[in-house]
Design a protein around this motif. Structure first.
Motif, PDB file in Angstrom:
ATOM      1  N   GLU A  82       6.406 -50.443  38.467  1.00  0.00           N
ATOM      2  CA  GLU A  82       6.704 -50.947  37.135  1.00  0.00           C
ATOM      3  C   GLU A  82       6.596 -49.816  36.128  1.00  0.00           C
ATOM      4  N   ILE A  83       7.496 -49.820  35.170  1.00  0.00           N
ATOM      5  CA  ILE A  83       7.528 -48.778  34.144  1.00  0.00           C
ATOM      6  C   ILE A  83       6.753 -49.275  32.929  1.00  0.00           C
ATOM      7  N   GLU A  84       5.818 -48.477  32.500  1.00  0.00           N
ATOM      8  CA  GLU A  84       5.054 -48.834  31.314  1.00  0.00           C
ATOM      9  C   GLU A  84       5.837 -48.427  30.069  1.00  0.00           C
ATOM     10  N   GLU A  85       5.925 -49.353  29.133  1.00  0.00           N
ATOM     11  CA  GLU A  85       6.618 -49.038  27.896  1.00  0.00           C
ATOM     12  C   GLU A  85       5.725 -48.168  27.028  1.00  0.00           C
ATOM     13  N   GLU A  86       6.364 -47.223  26.366  1.00  0.00           N
ATOM     14  CA  GLU A  86       5.640 -46.328  25.470  1.00  0.00           C
ATOM     15  C   GLU A  86       6.021 -46.636  24.036  1.00  0.00           C
ATOM     16  N   GLU A  87       5.094 -46.417  23.161  1.00  0.00           N
ATOM     17  CA  GLU A  87       5.387 -46.555  21.737  1.00  0.00           C
ATOM     18  C   GLU A  87       6.312 -45.416  21.327  1.00  0.00           C
ATOM     19  N   PRO A  88       7.251 -45.690  20.420  1.00  0.00           N
ATOM     20  CA  PRO A  88       8.130 -44.615  19.971  1.00  0.00           C
ATOM     21  C   PRO A  88       7.332 -43.527  19.243  1.00  0.00           C
ATOM     22  N   ASP A  89       7.690 -42.282  19.515  1.00  0.00           N
ATOM     23  CA  ASP A  89       7.018 -41.177  18.830  1.00  0.00           C
ATOM     24  C   ASP A  89       7.795 -40.809  17.563  1.00  0.00           C
ATOM     25  N   LYS A  90       7.374 -39.773  16.879  1.00  0.00           N
ATOM     26  CA  LYS A  90       8.001 -39.382  15.613  1.00  0.00           C
ATOM     27  C   LYS A  90       9.482 -39.086  15.797  1.00  0.00           C
ATOM     28  N   TRP A  91       9.834 -38.398  16.882  1.00  0.00           N
ATOM     29  CA  TRP A  91      11.239 -38.059  17.133  1.00  0.00           C
ATOM     30  C   TRP A  91      12.063 -39.341  17.263  1.00  0.00           C
ATOM     31  N   ASP A  92      11.550 -40.306  18.037  1.00  0.00           N
ATOM     32  CA  ASP A  92      12.265 -41.567  18.197  1.00  0.00           C
ATOM     33  C   ASP A  92      12.462 -42.257  16.853  1.00  0.00           C
ATOM     34  N   LEU A  93      11.401 -42.322  16.069  1.00  0.00           N
ATOM     35  CA  LEU A  93      11.477 -42.989  14.774  1.00  0.00           C
ATOM     36  C   LEU A  93      12.439 -42.278  13.831  1.00  0.00           C
ATOM     37  N   ASP A  94      12.445 -40.941  13.876  1.00  0.00           N
ATOM     38  CA  ASP A  94      13.394 -40.172  13.056  1.00  0.00           C
ATOM     39  C   ASP A  94      14.829 -40.471  13.477  1.00  0.00           C
ATOM     40  N   MET A  95      15.078 -40.570  14.787  1.00  0.00           N
ATOM     41  CA  MET A  95      16.428 -40.856  15.285  1.00  0.00           C
ATOM     42  C   MET A  95      16.864 -42.266  14.864  1.00  0.00           C
ATOM     43  N   ILE A  96      15.948 -43.209  14.900  1.00  0.00           N
ATOM     44  CA  ILE A  96      16.259 -44.573  14.472  1.00  0.00           C
ATOM     45  C   ILE A  96      16.620 -44.589  12.990  1.00  0.00           C
ATOM     46  N   ASP A  97      15.837 -43.889  12.177  1.00  0.00           N
ATOM     47  CA  ASP A  97      16.124 -43.811  10.739  1.00  0.00           C
ATOM     48  C   ASP A  97      17.485 -43.176  10.485  1.00  0.00           C
ATOM     49  N   GLU A  98      17.800 -42.118  11.214  1.00  0.00           N
ATOM     50  CA  GLU A  98      19.090 -41.443  11.058  1.00  0.00           C
ATOM     51  C   GLU A  98      20.234 -42.381  11.437  1.00  0.00           C
ATOM     52  N   ALA A  99      20.056 -43.123  12.520  1.00  0.00           N
ATOM     53  CA  ALA A  99      21.089 -44.063  12.953  1.00  0.00           C
ATOM     54  C   ALA A  99      21.297 -45.159  11.904  1.00  0.00           C
ATOM     55  N   LYS A 100      20.223 -45.602  11.285  1.00  0.00           N
ATOM     56  CA  LYS A 100      20.334 -46.634  10.257  1.00  0.00           C
ATOM     57  C   LYS A 100      21.112 -46.126   9.049  1.00  0.00           C
ATOM     58  N   LYS A 101      20.998 -44.825   8.742  1.00  0.00           N
ATOM     59  CA  LYS A 101      21.747 -44.251   7.623  1.00  0.00           C
ATOM     60  C   LYS A 101      23.241 -44.231   7.932  1.00  0.00           C
ATOM     61  N   VAL A 102      23.578 -44.005   9.197  1.00  0.00           N
ATOM     62  CA  VAL A 102      24.976 -43.900   9.613  1.00  0.00           C
ATOM     63  C   VAL A 102      25.597 -45.278   9.828  1.00  0.00           C
ATOM     64  N   ASN A 103      24.803 -46.227  10.295  1.00  0.00           N
ATOM     65  CA  ASN A 103      25.309 -47.548  10.636  1.00  0.00           C
ATOM     66  C   ASN A 103      24.410 -48.596  10.002  1.00  0.00           C
ATOM     67  N   ASP A 104      25.021 -49.497   9.250  1.00  0.00           N
ATOM     68  CA  ASP A 104      24.223 -50.526   8.570  1.00  0.00           C
ATOM     69  C   ASP A 104      23.850 -51.687   9.477  1.00  0.00           C
ATOM     70  N   GLY A 105      24.160 -51.570  10.762  1.00  0.00           N
ATOM     71  CA  GLY A 105      23.810 -52.619  11.708  1.00  0.00           C
ATOM     72  C   GLY A 105      24.945 -53.566  12.027  1.00  0.00           C
ATOM     73  N   HIS A 106      26.034 -53.410  11.339  1.00  0.00           N
ATOM     74  CA  HIS A 106      27.187 -54.256  11.607  1.00  0.00           C
ATOM     75  C   HIS A 106      28.160 -53.505  12.507  1.00  0.00           C
ATOM     76  N   GLY A 107      28.775 -54.245  13.372  1.00  0.00           N
ATOM     77  CA  GLY A 107      29.776 -53.655  14.256  1.00  0.00           C
ATOM     78  C   GLY A 107      31.134 -53.643  13.579  1.00  0.00           C
ATOM     79  N   ILE A 108      32.115 -53.163  14.323  1.00  0.00           N
ATOM     80  CA  ILE A 108      33.485 -53.204  13.826  1.00  0.00           C
ATOM     81  C   ILE A 108      34.307 -54.028  14.816  1.00  0.00           C
ATOM     82  N   PRO A 109      35.318 -54.701  14.315  1.00  0.00           N
ATOM     83  CA  PRO A 109      36.161 -55.490  15.222  1.00  0.00           C
ATOM     84  C   PRO A 109      36.823 -54.588  16.264  1.00  0.00           C
TER      85      PRO A 109
END
Length: 72
Positions: free
Chosen positions: A33-60
């Motif tokens: 079994e794989i233990e889940e890890e908490e996101p580190d600073k790099w992960d959180l920075d990448m998530i923030d960057e993705a949110k700036k590029v994409n507002d969470g809505h898809g495109i048709p």
């Protein structure tokens, strides 16, 4: 008798023609079994960057296909 010992006894009774199926099940069960890890600073920075590029809505799909020059 432990479950492991009982499983060994049952395995000895399985016909050779059905061992293939048992091996598949055992391989799946043997994966650690794989233990889940908490996101580190790099992960959180990448998530923030993705949110700036994409507002969470898809495109048709039609818009994407049109952008790629694909006719649906």
């Amino acid at each position: 008798m432990s479950d492991r010992e009982y499983a060994h006894q049952l395995l000895d009774k399985v016909p050779e023609s059905k061992i293939f199926y048992i091996v598949g099940i055992l391989e799946g069960a043997a994966i650690p079994e794989i233990e889940e890890e908490e996101p580190d600073k790099w992960d959180l920075d990448m998530i923030d960057e993705a949110k700036k590029v994409n507002d969470g809505h898809g495109i048709p799909i039609e818009d994407l296909a049109n952008d790629l020059g694909i006719k649906l």
